[in-house]
Design an enzyme around this catalytic site. Sequence first.
Site, PDB file in Angstrom:
ATOM      1  N   TYR A 257       3.484  -4.426   1.706  1.00 33.22           N
ATOM      2  CA  TYR A 257       2.934  -3.685   0.575  1.00 33.22           C
ATOM      3  C   TYR A 257       3.708  -3.974  -0.705  1.00 33.22           C
ATOM      4  O   TYR A 257       3.146  -4.379  -1.728  1.00 33.22           O
ATOM      5  CB  TYR A 257       2.947  -2.182   0.857  1.00 33.22           C
TER       6      TYR A 257
ATOM      7  N   THR B 185       4.631   0.142  -8.580  1.00 36.94           N
ATOM      8  CA  THR B 185       5.452   1.035  -7.762  1.00 36.94           C
ATOM      9  C   THR B 185       6.931   0.697  -7.880  1.00 36.94           C
ATOM     10  O   THR B 185       7.303  -0.456  -8.156  1.00 36.94           O
ATOM     11  CB  THR B 185       5.031   0.932  -6.286  1.00 36.94           C
ATOM     12  N   ASP B 186       7.783   1.699  -7.618  1.00 38.00           N
ATOM     13  CA  ASP B 186       9.225   1.441  -7.586  1.00 38.00           C
ATOM     14  C   ASP B 186       9.636   0.656  -6.349  1.00 38.00           C
ATOM     15  O   ASP B 186      10.753   0.128  -6.288  1.00 38.00           O
ATOM     16  CB  ASP B 186      10.008   2.754  -7.669  1.00 38.00           C
ATOM     17  N   GLU B 187       8.747   0.537  -5.366  1.00 41.52           N
ATOM     18  CA  GLU B 187       9.114  -0.155  -4.125  1.00 41.52           C
ATOM     19  C   GLU B 187       9.350  -1.646  -4.329  1.00 41.52           C
ATOM     20  O   GLU B 187       9.955  -2.303  -3.475  1.00 41.52           O
ATOM     21  CB  GLU B 187       8.054   0.086  -3.051  1.00 41.52           C
TER      22      GLU B 187
ATOM     23  N   LYS C 213       2.647  -5.959  -4.251  1.00 42.62           N
ATOM     24  CA  LYS C 213       2.705  -5.319  -5.561  1.00 42.62           C
ATOM     25  C   LYS C 213       3.643  -6.090  -6.491  1.00 42.62           C
ATOM     26  O   LYS C 213       3.378  -6.219  -7.700  1.00 42.62           O
ATOM     27  CB  LYS C 213       3.141  -3.862  -5.440  1.00 42.62           C
TER      28      LYS C 213
END
Length: 370
Positions: free
Chosen positions: A161, A135-137, A165
């Site tokens: 989260y 993810t870009d997060e 990741k």
Amino acid sequence: MEDTILVTGGAGFIGSNFILAWLSTRGTPVINLDKLTYAGNLRNLESVAGDPRYRFVHADILDREAVRQVLADYRPGAMVHLAAESHVDRSIRGPDDFVRTNVNGTFALLEEARAYWSDLGSSSRSRFRFLHVSTDEVYGSLAADDTPFCEVTPYQPNSPYSATKAASDHLVRAYHHTYGLPVLTTNCSNNYGPYQFPEKLIPLIILNGRSGKPLPIYGDGRNVRDWLYVGDHCEAVRIVLAGGVPGHTYNIGGRNEKPNIEVVETICSILDELCPADPVMPHRKLIRFVEDRPGHDRRYAIDASKIERELGWKPGETFESGLRKTIRWYLEHAAWIEEVSSGSYRQWIETHYSTRASALAGSPSRKDPS
């Protein structure tokens, strides 16, 4: 069989879309290994349940014996790792499952993949790939004038989260540099489209709007995300799997930066057009601003120029075209919605949003959304 792929988390939102697209475009066998947590739904794949090219294995990625057996039985030429806990709000309330699945689960898969790959013949070893979907997060938050995230942007995760990741991304990278495992990592922006579980923003707004329930928006609604239609994401993953360089990361974005309030208002406008008999019209009357969640990143934006330049991928959908497809899909799949909206999902929504400025009790919005 070298043309077989193993997909983890294939009954989830992105996973089921990926498998359906793979079987319709590539046509080679797919093994779907999924634990079937709350967001996993085999109804997503009922159209291919009888297809001889498709096999489902009910197992946890942490069950290394089960993973080992699947690898021995089916001899895949690639693994596409999509199994993950992915909802930020859930990670804030209960981070344990996120550490367990996203970190420990990825470690378990990497260990079994390494053992399996090490025993392959030289030709099969050279072709094998382990593709990790992230993810870009992991990159953290951007200011309004910051340049978009690229593949070398430093990691600054701000939620349980995104931290889990990020940890899994680092493990995948380490297994390439330490052991030579031929890995690929993709970091994507916010996905939307068919089969998305209704805790996420777009399906939540669609379903609440249809039923006349409040449309909760965090904070001032100006948090910006880059939106990627799930079909475009699945195509990008297939392209990276086929042509990506082992050890490399590829950012996948939709080039659709939108503040959350604009996303919600666009959904409302389309629902006004398609569903004029809904109980509350116009739908934007239902918008409610609620207390912001802790550590809410202000802006995400993806620079997808590497995958565009090196592998020739570009998104096929604009935000407006993808959103219209998505809304029509939800309007046409009432049985699927009824099934996933039962029990645990309703309990989650009630528990989570009951603490948020009485949004679901019909409190007035901070501003007149009309």
